[in-house]
Design a protein around this motif. Structure first.
Motif, PDB file in Angstrom:
ATOM      1  N   SER A 106      34.510 -10.720  21.624  1.00 17.94           N
ATOM      2  CA  SER A 106      35.789 -10.788  22.343  1.00 17.94           C
ATOM      3  C   SER A 106      35.803 -11.893  23.378  1.00 17.94           C
ATOM      4  CB  SER A 106      36.083  -9.443  23.027  1.00 17.94           C
ATOM      5  OG  SER A 106      35.037  -9.137  23.956  1.00 17.94           O
ATOM      6  N   SER A 107      34.638 -12.519  23.616  1.00 17.54           N
ATOM      7  CA  SER A 107      34.563 -13.599  24.600  1.00 17.54           C
ATOM      8  C   SER A 107      33.307 -14.421  24.342  1.00 17.54           C
ATOM      9  CB  SER A 107      34.542 -13.042  26.024  1.00 17.54           C
ATOM     10  OG  SER A 107      33.364 -12.258  26.223  1.00 17.54           O
ATOM     11  N   LEU A 108      33.242 -15.561  24.977  1.00 19.11           N
ATOM     12  CA  LEU A 108      32.067 -16.423  24.910  1.00 19.11           C
ATOM     13  C   LEU A 108      31.136 -16.137  26.074  1.00 19.11           C
ATOM     14  CD1 LEU A 108      33.827 -19.809  24.035  1.00 19.11           C
ATOM     15  CD2 LEU A 108      32.643 -18.277  22.464  1.00 19.11           C
ATOM     16  N   ASP A 109      29.912 -16.560  25.960  1.00 23.91           N
ATOM     17  CA  ASP A 109      28.939 -16.435  27.036  1.00 23.91           C
ATOM     18  C   ASP A 109      28.894 -17.761  27.783  1.00 23.91           C
ATOM     19  OD1 ASP A 109      26.813 -16.148  28.745  1.00 23.91           O
ATOM     20  OD2 ASP A 109      25.344 -15.625  27.194  1.00 23.91           O
ATOM     21  N   ASN A 110      29.444 -17.802  28.972  1.00 28.35           N
ATOM     22  CA  ASN A 110      29.518 -19.045  29.736  1.00 28.35           C
ATOM     23  C   ASN A 110      28.157 -19.524  30.230  1.00 28.35           C
ATOM     24  OD1 ASN A 110      32.350 -19.190  29.493  1.00 28.35           O
ATOM     25  ND2 ASN A 110      32.626 -17.799  31.240  1.00 28.35           N
TER      26      ASN A 110
ATOM     27  N   GLY B  38      23.976 -13.545  11.704  1.00 27.73           N
ATOM     28  CA  GLY B  38      22.580 -13.106  11.717  1.00 27.73           C
ATOM     29  C   GLY B  38      21.780 -13.606  10.524  1.00 27.73           C
ATOM     30  N   ARG B  39      22.438 -14.247   9.592  1.00 24.62           N
ATOM     31  CA  ARG B  39      21.739 -14.790   8.426  1.00 24.62           C
ATOM     32  C   ARG B  39      21.067 -16.126   8.747  1.00 24.62           C
ATOM     33  NH1 ARG B  39      25.792 -16.041   4.530  1.00 24.62           N
ATOM     34  NH2 ARG B  39      27.372 -15.879   6.162  1.00 24.62           N
ATOM     35  N   ARG B  40      21.195 -16.582   9.996  1.00 23.36           N
ATOM     36  CA  ARG B  40      20.634 -17.880  10.403  1.00 23.36           C
ATOM     37  C   ARG B  40      19.136 -17.953  10.157  1.00 23.36           C
ATOM     38  NH1 ARG B  40      17.364 -15.162  12.784  1.00 23.36           N
ATOM     39  NH2 ARG B  40      17.389 -14.430  14.936  1.00 23.36           N
ATOM     40  N   ILE B  41      18.630 -19.183  10.062  1.00 21.14           N
ATOM     41  CA  ILE B  41      17.189 -19.446  10.103  1.00 21.14           C
ATOM     42  C   ILE B  41      16.885 -19.914  11.509  1.00 21.14           C
ATOM     43  CG2 ILE B  41      15.323 -20.902   9.215  1.00 21.14           C
ATOM     44  CD1 ILE B  41      16.908 -21.164   6.608  1.00 21.14           C
ATOM     45  N   LEU B  42      15.979 -19.251  12.188  1.00 15.08           N
ATOM     46  CA  LEU B  42      15.654 -19.664  13.548  1.00 15.08           C
ATOM     47  C   LEU B  42      15.304 -21.145  13.563  1.00 15.08           C
ATOM     48  CD1 LEU B  42      13.496 -16.649  14.794  1.00 15.08           C
ATOM     49  CD2 LEU B  42      15.743 -17.344  15.664  1.00 15.08           C
ATOM     50  N   GLY B  43      15.961 -21.877  14.460  1.00 11.27           N
ATOM     51  CA  GLY B  43      15.721 -23.305  14.575  1.00 11.27           C
ATOM     52  C   GLY B  43      16.786 -24.159  13.945  1.00 11.27           C
ATOM     53  N   ASP B  44      17.730 -23.565  13.169  1.00 10.59           N
ATOM     54  CA  ASP B  44      18.735 -24.381  12.475  1.00 10.59           C
ATOM     55  C   ASP B  44      19.962 -24.678  13.323  1.00 10.59           C
ATOM     56  OD1 ASP B  44      20.164 -22.011  12.462  1.00 10.59           O
ATOM     57  OD2 ASP B  44      20.241 -21.805  10.282  1.00 10.59           O
ATOM     58  N   ALA B  45      19.977 -24.195  14.576  1.00 11.27           N
ATOM     59  CA  ALA B  45      21.092 -24.447  15.503  1.00 11.27           C
ATOM     60  C   ALA B  45      22.404 -23.893  14.970  1.00 11.27           C
ATOM     61  CB  ALA B  45      21.227 -25.939  15.816  1.00 11.27           C
ATOM     62  N   THR B  46      22.356 -22.642  14.453  1.00 19.14           N
ATOM     63  CA  THR B  46      23.589 -21.967  14.032  1.00 19.14           C
ATOM     64  C   THR B  46      23.703 -20.641  14.789  1.00 19.14           C
ATOM     65  OG1 THR B  46      22.545 -20.890  12.100  1.00 19.14           O
ATOM     66  CG2 THR B  46      23.539 -23.058  11.763  1.00 19.14           C
ATOM     67  N   GLY B  47      23.069 -19.586  14.277  1.00 16.56           N
ATOM     68  CA  GLY B  47      23.215 -18.261  14.864  1.00 16.56           C
ATOM     69  C   GLY B  47      22.695 -18.131  16.277  1.00 16.56           C
ATOM     70  N   GLU B  48      21.785 -19.000  16.691  1.00 17.82           N
ATOM     71  CA  GLU B  48      21.243 -18.924  18.057  1.00 17.82           C
ATOM     72  C   GLU B  48      22.226 -19.442  19.102  1.00 17.82           C
ATOM     73  OE1 GLU B  48      16.688 -19.859  18.183  1.00 17.82           O
ATOM     74  OE2 GLU B  48      17.480 -20.803  16.362  1.00 17.82           O
ATOM     75  N   MET B  49      23.332 -20.027  18.648  1.00 20.63           N
ATOM     76  CA  MET B  49      24.286 -20.595  19.594  1.00 20.63           C
ATOM     77  C   MET B  49      25.360 -19.586  19.998  1.00 20.63           C
ATOM     78  SD  MET B  49      22.344 -22.980  18.771  1.00 20.63           S
ATOM     79  CE  MET B  49      22.508 -23.795  20.324  1.00 20.63           C
ATOM     80  N   GLY B  50      25.213 -18.332  19.627  1.00 20.10           N
ATOM     81  CA  GLY B  50      26.198 -17.301  19.924  1.00 20.10           C
ATOM     82  C   GLY B  50      26.163 -16.823  21.365  1.00 20.10           C
ATOM     83  N   PRO B  51      27.071 -15.868  21.679  1.00 21.46           N
ATOM     84  CA  PRO B  51      28.034 -15.201  20.789  1.00 21.46           C
ATOM     85  C   PRO B  51      29.178 -16.130  20.363  1.00 21.46           C
ATOM     86  CG  PRO B  51      28.338 -14.474  23.045  1.00 21.46           C
ATOM     87  CD  PRO B  51      27.111 -15.317  23.040  1.00 21.46           C
ATOM     88  N   PHE B  52      29.946 -15.642  19.346  1.00 22.57           N
ATOM     89  CA  PHE B  52      30.967 -16.464  18.715  1.00 22.57           C
ATOM     90  C   PHE B  52      32.347 -15.830  18.904  1.00 22.57           C
ATOM     91  CE2 PHE B  52      26.911 -16.980  16.638  1.00 22.57           C
ATOM     92  CZ  PHE B  52      26.750 -18.359  16.612  1.00 22.57           C
ATOM     93  N   TYR B  53      33.348 -16.692  18.922  1.00 20.43           N
ATOM     94  CA  TYR B  53      34.685 -16.249  19.307  1.00 20.43           C
ATOM     95  C   TYR B  53      35.711 -17.003  18.469  1.00 20.43           C
ATOM     96  CZ  TYR B  53      38.805 -15.973  22.423  1.00 20.43           C
ATOM     97  OH  TYR B  53      40.056 -15.784  22.949  1.00 20.43           O
ATOM     98  N   ARG B  54      36.841 -16.366  18.195  1.00 23.57           N
ATOM     99  CA  ARG B  54      37.922 -17.031  17.463  1.00 23.57           C
ATOM    100  C   ARG B  54      38.988 -17.487  18.454  1.00 23.57           C
ATOM    101  NH1 ARG B  54      39.755 -14.781  11.847  1.00 23.57           N
ATOM    102  NH2 ARG B  54      37.842 -15.923  11.393  1.00 23.57           N
ATOM    103  N   LYS B  55      39.177 -18.809  18.497  1.00 23.95           N
ATOM    104  CA  LYS B  55      40.171 -19.397  19.395  1.00 23.95           C
ATOM    105  C   LYS B  55      41.436 -19.685  18.602  1.00 23.95           C
ATOM    106  CE  LYS B  55      40.569 -23.000  22.920  1.00 23.95           C
ATOM    107  NZ  LYS B  55      39.850 -24.105  23.621  1.00 23.95           N
TER     108      LYS B  55
END
Length: 630
Positions: free
Chosen positions: A283-287, A550-567
Motif C-alpha cells: 500500500s506504500s513504498l519504504d522511504n 519473491g521469485r527473485r535471485i538474490l543479487g539480481d537487483a529485482t525483489g530486493e528493491m521492495g516493497p513495491f507499489y502501483r502508481k
C-alpha cells in the motif's frame, strides 16, 4: 683498354648479374625451416607452446636482394606463445645461425612485428641450439598470465648490398628460432590492496587504458596506478579494430581504432540488505529502503559466502556462475558497427562481426533475444563473451550503490536517437504516462542531453566520473538473459508464435494474443535456436502474476528493491520499487524475458534498478549488452 671498351664491359657485367640473379640453378639464400630441438623453458607451472603454421612457412630459395618495401609484403612466419600459468612469463626469442651457413649475417634483414633491422646489428646472446655459431635476440618481453601473444618474423636478403654482389652470391643461410622463458613470481603490475586479488585480468586483445575527462584514451602502464576503486575509479580496457598496431604506455589510442570499451567489475560478496519475499504489491513504498550496499572484494580462492537472510553475506552469483575473479562488462550499450543512424542500427540477425561498444553511436536494437545472444557469444569466444545476464546487471547495480560507486540515482540517457553515453541535462521529475510531460525531456539538443565526456555526462555513469559504466538508466531497454521456466522447469521461448525470443521452447499462450493460464505451454517453437548452456541465463519459477517478487535471485537487483507499489496517474499505471521509484515488473509466462534500465522517455521510471518484462521479440526500443568472463 679504350674508354669505350670499359663502358661496354661494365654493361655486360651488369646484364650477366641480372641474369644470374634470376637463374633457377643458383641461389643467394637458402632458408630451412625446422624445429627439431625443444624450446628452452625455465618453469614448472606453465606450458610454453611453439606452434608452426604451414601456410606461413618462409621458403626463400633462389632469393634475390629486395627493398624493405618488398620485404614488408612477405608472408610472415608466426609463433604463438601461450602462458598457461597464473604468473607472468618473461620470454626471449632468438635467431640462431647454424655453422653450415656461408652467407654473412650482415646481408640478412629481419622484421619482427613492424621493426626492420640488419641481423648483425641485433643484440648477441648465448646459443641454445646444437650446431649454432651465433645467436641474436629478435624479441623479448612479458606475457601475462593465461594469455597468448603472436610474434611474426619476416626475413630477406638486404637490397642494398653496396657492391658486395660477388661475396654474397652462391651462399646459403641456415638458422633456427629458439625461445627461452622464465616465470615471474612477482609481475610488478599495479595492484590495489582492497581488491584482495580481484584485480583486472588482461588477455585476448584487451588493452588497459586510462580515459581522460574529455574522453581521450591512452594506453595504461600496468606497473603504475591505472585504477583505484577506493576513489570510485574503475578499471577500463579496450579492444582494437586493428590489433596489429601496438601502442606505448601513455600513448593516445585514437577513437577510430577502438572497437569496444569494457569496465572491470571485481568479484565481491555483499551483505544482504533485504530478504523480503514480496508476493504482492504494498500500500506504500519504504522511504528508507535506499541505502549503501556493503561490499567486500574477494578472490575465487576464498570459500564463497552463501548467505540467504538479511545481514548475512553472499558472494554475488554473477561471479560464481563462471568461477571468475571479475567480469569485463560493456561500458555502453552495444552498437551496430557500420550503422550511420538509428534505422540502420536495427538488425535482427546474428552478426558478431558488427558488435561495437562505443560512445556516440546508435544502439543496436530491433533484434530478438536469441540473435542478440549468439551475436555476443560468437563475438570473442576466447574471452567467453556472452549477452549480459540478469544477475550480471545486478552485480553492476550493487557495486554502483556501494561506497565504490556513485551511490546515487544514475542520470537517465534521454537521447531520442538512442545514441550511447548521453545524459539528461536535468533530472526528470516525473514518469512516463503517455502524455509527453515537459518534466520528462527527451531529445537530441545540447540543452536537453549531453555526451559522456562532459560534466553532465558523468552523472550518467555508475561512478559519477568517466571511468564507470554508462546507459544503465534510459537509452534503450536492454534485454538480459533472464527468463521464466515452464511447468516442466525448462526455459520458455516467449508468448506465442509471433512474440518470442527465437529460442526453442514453450509459449505462454497458444495462438491468441490475449490468453489465460489454461492455454499456457500448449504450443512451442521447435524450428528456432537452442538455448545455450544453463550458466548463460538466469531461470525463474513458473508464474502468471507479475507481482510475485519473491521469485527473485538474490543479487539480481529485482525483489530486493521492495516493497513495491502501483502508481496510478490519469488511468496510466506503473509498478514501481522503493528504490528511486524505478519501474518493477517481474517476468510471467506471458511476458517471460527481463529487460533492464528503462528507456530514454520513461523519466523517473527508468533507472539502474529498473526492470520490466517482455516477450523476447525484436523491438526498436530494445537493445542488449556484452560481458566477458575471463
Amino acid at each position: 683498354m679504350k674508354k669505350r671498351d670499359k663502358v661496354m664491359l661494365l654493361i655486360v657485367m651488369i646484364l650477366l648479374t641480372v641474369v644470374f640473379l634470376g637463374s633457377t640453378t643458383y641461389a643467394y639464400w637458402k632458408f630451412e625451416k625446422t624445429q627439431e630441438q625443444s624450446n628452452v623453458i625455465v618453469s614448472q607451472c606453465f606450458d610454453l607452446t611453439f606452434l608452426e603454421e604451414t601456410d606461413t612457412t618462409i621458403n626463400l630459395f633462389n632469393a634475390y636482394p629486395m627493398l624493405d618495401s618488398e620485404g614488408r609484403n612477405l608472408k610472415p612466419y608466426v609463433l604463438h606463445l601461450t602462458n598457461h600459468c597464473e604468473n607472468d612469463l618473461t620470454y626471449q626469442m632468438n635467431l640462431e645461425v647454424l655453422k653450415n651457413s656461408s652467407l654473412n649475417d650482415k646481408y640478412v634483414k629481419v622484421m619482427i612485428g613492424e621493426k626492420i633491422t640488419l641481423l648483425n646489428t641485433l643484440e648477441v646472446t648465448g646459443m641454445n641450439v646444437e650446431g649454432a655459431k651465433s645467436a641474436y635476440i629478435l624479441e623479448k618481453g612479458t606475457i601475462g598470465s593465461n594469455s597468448t601473444i603472436d610474434l611474426s618474423l619476416r626475413m630477406w636478403l638486404d637490397g642494398d648490398i653496396s657492391g658486395d654482389e660477388v661475396e654474397s652470391m652462391n651462399k646459403e643461410f641456415y638458422s633456427k628460432v629458439s625461445v627461452v622463458g622464465s616465470i615471474n613470481h612477482y609481475s610488478g603490475k599495479y595492484q590495489e590492496s582492497i581488491l584482495n586479488g580481484t584485480d583486472p585480468v588482461l588477455k585476448g586483445g584487451l588493452i588497459p587504458v586510462i580515459i581522460a575527462d574529455n574522453g581521450v584514451v591512452r594506453k595504461a602502464d600496468e606497473t603504475k596506478e591505472w585504477y583505484r576503486y577506493e576513489n570510485k575509479e574503475w578499471a577500463n580496457a579496450v579492444i582494437l579494430n586493428d590489433e596489429s598496431i601496438k601502442y606505448q604506455n601513455g600513448e593516445e589510442i585514437p577513437e577510430s581504432n577502438i572497437e569496444s570499451y569494457f569496465v572491470w567489475i571485481p568479484r565481491y560478496r555483499y551483505q544482504i540488505f533485504n530478504d523480503g519475499m514480496y508476493s504482492e504489491l504494498s500500500s506504500s513504498l519504504d522511504n528508507n529502503a535506499v541505502q549503501e550496499i556493503k561490499v567486500v572484494f574477494e578472490s575465487k580462492e576464498v570459500v564463497a559466502s552463501d548467505g540467504v537472510r538479511k545481514g548475512q553475506w553472499l558472494t554475488h552469483p554473477a561471479f560464481t556462475s563462471f568461477d571468475t575473479n571479475g567480469l569485463w562488462v560493456g561500458k555502453f550499450e552495444t552498437g551496430y558497427k557500420g550503422s550511420t543512424d538509428g534505422v540502420s542500427s536495427q538488425v535482427n540477425q546474428i552478426e558478431p562481426e558488427h558488435v561495437q561498444i562505443k560512445p556516440n553511436v546508435n544502439s543496436w536494437r530491433g533484434i530478438q533475444v536469441s540473435n542478440a545472444f549468439y551475436s555476443t557469444y560468437d563475438y570473442k569466444r576466447e574471452l567467453d563473451s556472452h549477452m549480459m545476464k540478469n544477475t550480471e546487471w545486478g552485480a553492476i547495480s550493487y557495486l554502483q550503490h556501494s561506497k565504490y560507486g556513485s551511490m546515487a540515482s544514475v542520470r537517465i540517457n534521454n537521447n531520442s536517437s538512442f545514441v550511447t553515453g548521453y545524459s539528461a541535462v536535468n533530472e526528470p521529475t516525473c514518469g512516463y504516462t503517455g502524455l509527453n510531460e515537459e518534466c520528462n525531456q527527451h531529445g537530441t539538443d545540447a540543452n536537453v542531453t549531453q555526451a559522456y565526456n562532459t560534466a553532465t555526462g558523468y552523472k550518467a555513469s555508475t561512478t559519477g566520473n568517466i571511468s564507470g559504466v554508462y546507459d544503465m538508466t534510459g537509452g534503450a531497454f536492454e534485454y538480459v538473459m533472464g527468463t521464466i521456466a515452464d511447468k516442466n522447469g525448462n526455459p520458455m521461448s516467449g508468448r506465442n508464435i509471433l512474440f518470442n525470443s527465437g529460442f526453442n521452447g514453450t509459449f505462454g499462450c497458444s495462438g491468441s494474443y490475449n490468453c489465460d493460464d489454461d492455454d499456457s505451454g500448449l504450443d512451442s517453437l521447435t524450428t528456432g535456436l537452442d538455448f545455450p548452456e544453463s550458466k548463460y541465463y538466469d531461470l525463474y519459477p513458473y508464474e502468471s502474476s507479475d507481482e510475485k517478487y519473491g521469485r527473485r535471485i538474490l543479487g539480481d537487483a529485482t525483489g530486493e528493491m521492495g516493497p513495491f507499489y502501483r502508481k496510478v496517474i490519469s488511468n496510466y499505471y506503473r509498478n514501481i520499487s522503493s528504490w528511486y521509484q524505478d519501474e518493477s515488473w517481474f517476468v510471467t509466462i506471458f511476458d517471460s524475458w527481463f529487460v533492464r534500465g528503462g528507456v530514454g522517455y520513461y523519466g523517473t521510471y527508468s533507472g539502474a534498478f529498473a526492470y520490466g518484462n517482455a516477450r523476447g521479440r525484436f523491438d526498436n526500443s530494445y537493445g542488449f549488452r556484452v560481458v566477458l568472463s575471463v
